[in-house]
Design an enzyme around this catalytic site. Structure first.
Site, short mmCIF file in Angstrom:
data_model
loop_
_atom_site.label_atom_id
_atom_site.label_comp_id
_atom_site.label_asym_id
_atom_site.label_seq_id
_atom_site.Cartn_x
_atom_site.Cartn_y
_atom_site.Cartn_z
N CYS A 97 0.81 -1.22 0.00
CA CYS A 97 0.00 0.00 0.00
C CYS A 97 0.84 1.26 0.00
CB CYS A 97 -0.94 0.01 1.20
SG CYS A 97 -2.07 -1.35 1.13
N HIS A 130 -9.89 2.04 -1.10
CA HIS A 130 -8.43 1.86 -1.02
C HIS A 130 -7.94 0.86 -2.07
CE1 HIS A 130 -4.49 1.11 0.44
NE2 HIS A 130 -4.77 0.08 1.22
N CYS A 183 0.52 2.94 6.03
CA CYS A 183 0.96 1.61 6.48
C CYS A 183 0.86 0.66 5.29
CB CYS A 183 0.07 1.12 7.62
SG CYS A 183 -1.67 1.02 7.17
C1 LIG Z 1 -2.50 -3.79 1.78
C2 LIG Z 1 -1.54 -2.95 2.51
O1 LIG Z 1 -0.34 -2.93 2.12
C3 LIG Z 1 -1.91 -2.20 3.76
C4 LIG Z 1 -3.34 -1.85 4.01
O2 LIG Z 1 -3.86 -0.83 3.62
S1 LIG Z 1 -4.23 -2.98 4.88
C5 LIG Z 1 -5.90 -2.77 4.32
C6 LIG Z 1 -6.15 -3.68 3.20
N1 LIG Z 1 -7.55 -3.73 2.90
C7 LIG Z 1 -8.33 -4.70 3.32
O3 LIG Z 1 -7.90 -5.61 4.03
C8 LIG Z 1 -9.75 -4.64 2.87
C9 LIG Z 1 -10.62 -5.19 3.88
N2 LIG Z 1 -12.00 -5.16 3.48
C10 LIG Z 1 -12.72 -6.27 3.19
O4 LIG Z 1 -12.19 -7.37 3.02
C11 LIG Z 1 -14.21 -6.11 3.07
O5 LIG Z 1 -14.53 -4.84 2.61
C12 LIG Z 1 -14.91 -6.38 4.45
C13 LIG Z 1 -14.66 -7.85 4.86
C14 LIG Z 1 -14.39 -5.45 5.54
C15 LIG Z 1 -16.40 -6.11 4.32
O6 LIG Z 1 -16.91 -6.84 3.27
P1 LIG Z 1 -18.48 -6.94 3.00
O7 LIG Z 1 -19.15 -7.56 4.17
O8 LIG Z 1 -18.63 -7.56 1.66
O9 LIG Z 1 -18.88 -5.41 2.97
P2 LIG Z 1 -20.18 -4.71 2.43
O10 LIG Z 1 -21.12 -5.72 1.85
O11 LIG Z 1 -19.77 -3.60 1.58
O12 LIG Z 1 -20.77 -4.08 3.75
C16 LIG Z 1 -21.47 -4.88 4.69
C17 LIG Z 1 -22.66 -4.07 5.17
O13 LIG Z 1 -22.20 -2.91 5.83
C18 LIG Z 1 -22.87 -1.77 5.30
N3 LIG Z 1 -21.97 -0.62 5.40
C19 LIG Z 1 -20.65 -0.58 5.10
N4 LIG Z 1 -20.16 0.65 5.34
C20 LIG Z 1 -21.18 1.39 5.83
C21 LIG Z 1 -21.30 2.74 6.25
N5 LIG Z 1 -20.25 3.56 6.25
N6 LIG Z 1 -22.50 3.16 6.69
C22 LIG Z 1 -23.56 2.34 6.71
N7 LIG Z 1 -23.52 1.05 6.31
C23 LIG Z 1 -22.33 0.59 5.86
C24 LIG Z 1 -23.18 -2.15 3.87
O14 LIG Z 1 -24.26 -1.40 3.35
C25 LIG Z 1 -23.55 -3.60 4.03
O15 LIG Z 1 -24.89 -3.68 4.48
P3 LIG Z 1 -25.87 -4.78 3.91
O16 LIG Z 1 -25.26 -6.10 4.30
O17 LIG Z 1 -27.18 -4.47 4.59
O18 LIG Z 1 -25.88 -4.58 2.43
#
Ligand SMILES: CC(=O)CC(=O)SCCNC(=O)CCNC(=O)[C@H](O)C(C)(C)COP(=O)(O)OP(=O)(O)OC[C@H]1O[C@@H](n2cnc3c(N)ncnc32)[C@H](O)[C@@H]1OP(=O)(O)O
Length: 425
Positions: A91, A382, A412
């Site tokens: 990242c 992201h 990070c």
């Molecule tokens: C990589 C590097 O080098 C360093 C880094 O940056 S580390 C970071 C790397 N990134 C990650 O690891 C990404 C991690 N994220 C994920 O794997 C997925 O997004 C997650 C597992 C966190 C969620 O996945 P998901 O369950 O499919 O999410 P999603 O369906 O969008 O949301 C679930 C629910 O929350 C709700 N929701 C999400 N955000 C919301 C918000 N801000 N307000 C209101 N509701 C929200 C959605 O509407 C959804 O509701 P429904 O089930 O009723 O539809």
């Protein structure tokens, strides 16, 4: 000896970031990076011209994209004589690319360059097993039908099962989220504090669109005009209702709302000397003045996976002769709200600062009103390697709009690494 030259951030351009498997479902890394780059070329009037270098990368890349950035340049509006190459620091890639271009400008090796990053979570590379790979290579080497048939007898049904990439650290098998959940527990980061940070990210990004701040930073792509993850209507109540996705039982605090979503997107930034900018009718928005990397030993559990910026920032501050409070803006990449809050808490903690950073006094507090003022990754999304370019361009513009000041960037990265930098105007 070459004189060190000032490195100006002149312009940035990205495509709106899309949620995984939505608008950019069928766009490749090359498609998206080309769109972001061409938007930058149009915005800066560089069509048909050559720049010193284009440096960019992707975290998730197909094997066929071994020379991706050069191929992107060849398919772009820049002159075909522009050198280009790929880098990768998880990242941190986009920011590292800007630092690399900036260092070459500072040393007089190039006068201008473009840094960038791209990632697609929708078009992730699928690998084959080592066994299947060996069979395919042997088939290619075989000289007769008989030899080919013999090679095929080595293939077992299990060998043809594809390897789908997982969002996990190879050395621990844990996802980034699971690692962040451990750190959140260590630092006692509450669900409420995480949701509040996520809420502010959405509100700040929404406000930045409303006041036209993003207009000179984004070019619409495939009909998308705004970051698809932005939820301007989110509330603390809605966030509080989401179920936890990382961590265990009662202690779990991380949800889809306070974790970054899987995202597709690309960003680019133009850097140059003052003279080059003036010669091209452009002007500096801000200057890239300092940078630093650090890594932590998360494998043995000595430190949290995403805590390296907590180490990189004090080292950079010491070299720059600055304190943590000497900034007008703080751009801390929101991989997870808990990771931002753990970092901030660590800097305030006398024991962490003494025992792990070797400092006499804590770094102290960051004024939250100056943190991610135009939203960050929780709201924008992201696309791993594209986040650095988004942040550099937005901070440079914010400093320009402010008429001066200093901004801190902290990112990070997977593998227990951190890339940080300072922009000044
Ligand atoms: C990589 C590097 O080098 C360093 C880094 O940056 S580390 C970071 C790397 N990134 C990650 O690891 C990404 C991690 N994220 C994920 O794997 C997925 O997004 C997650 C597992 C966190 C969620 O996945 P998901 O369950 O499919 O999410 P999603 O369906 O969008 O949301 C679930 C629910 O929350 C709700 N929701 C999400 N955000 C919301 C918000 N801000 N307000 C209101 N509701 C929200 C959605 O509407 C959804 O509701 P429904 O089930 O009723 O539809």
């Amino acid at each position: 000896m070459t004189e060190i030259r000032k490195v100006a951030v002149v312009a940035g351009n990205r495509i709106p970031f899309a949620r995984q498997d939505k608008t950019y479902r069928h766009a490749s890394n090359s498609d998206m990076l080309t769109a972001a780059l061409n938007g930058l070329v149009d915005r800066t009037g560089l069509g048909g011209q050559e720049v010193g270098e284009v440096v960019a990368g992707a975290v998730l890349k197909h094997a066929r994209d071994w020379n991706m950035v050069r191929e992107v340049v060849l398919g772009s509006k820049l002159a075909a004589t522009t050198p280009a190459y790929d880098i990768q620091q998880a990242c941190g890639t986009g920011l590292e690319a800007a630092i690399l271009v900036g260092n070459k400008i500072a040393l007089g090796q190039i006068d201008a360059g473009i840094a960038g990053g791209v990632d697609t979570a929708s078009d992730a590379p699928i690998a084959v097993s080592n066994e299947l790979r060996n069979v395919l290579l042997d088939l290619n080497r075989a000289k007769s039908l008989q030899e080919r048939l013999k090679v095929l007898t080595h293939l077992r049904p299990k060998d043809i099962v594809p390897e789908i990439p997982r969002n996990a650290e190879p050395r621990t098998g844990k996802s980034m989220g699971d690692h962040a959940a451990l750190t959140a527990l260590e630092w006692g980061i509450t669900r409420e504090a995480q949701d509040e940070l996520a809420y502010n990210s959405h509100i700040n990004l929404a406000k930045s669109y409303d006041r036209g701040f993003q207009d000179s930073l984004i070019t619409p792509y495939l009909g998308l005009e705004k970051d698809q993850n932005l939820r301007a209507d989110t509330t603390l109540e809605k966030l509080a209702k989401l179920k936890t996705v990382y961590g265990k039982g009662e202690t779990a605090t991380m949800t889809a709302g306070n974790s970054t979503p899987l995202t597709d997107g690309a960003s680019t930034v133009l850097l140059s000397t003052d003279e080059w900018a003036a010669d091209h009718g452009l002007r500096p928005l801000a200057y890239l003045t300092h940078s630093q990397t650090a890594a932590v030993d998360y494998v043995k559990g000595a430190e949290g996976l995403l805590m390296a910026p907590a180490y990189a920032v004090p080292r950079m501050l010491q070299r720059a002769g600055l304190t943590l409070q000497d900034f007008d803006y703080y751009e801390i990449h929101e991989a997870f709200a808990s990771q931002v809050l753990s970092t901030l808490k660590a800097w305030e903690d006398p024991i962490f600062c003494k025992e792990r950073l070797g400092l006499d006094a804590p770094l102290g507090e960051v004024d939250r009103a100056k943190l991610n003022v135009n939203g960050s990754s929780l709201a924008a999304g992201h696309p791993f390697a594209a986040t650095g370019g988004r942040i550099v361009a937005a901070l440079a513009k914010q400093l320009d709009e402010n008429g001066g000041g200093r901004g801190l960037i902290s990112i990070c990265a997977a593998g227990g690494q951190g890339v940080v930098a300072i922009l000044e105007k």
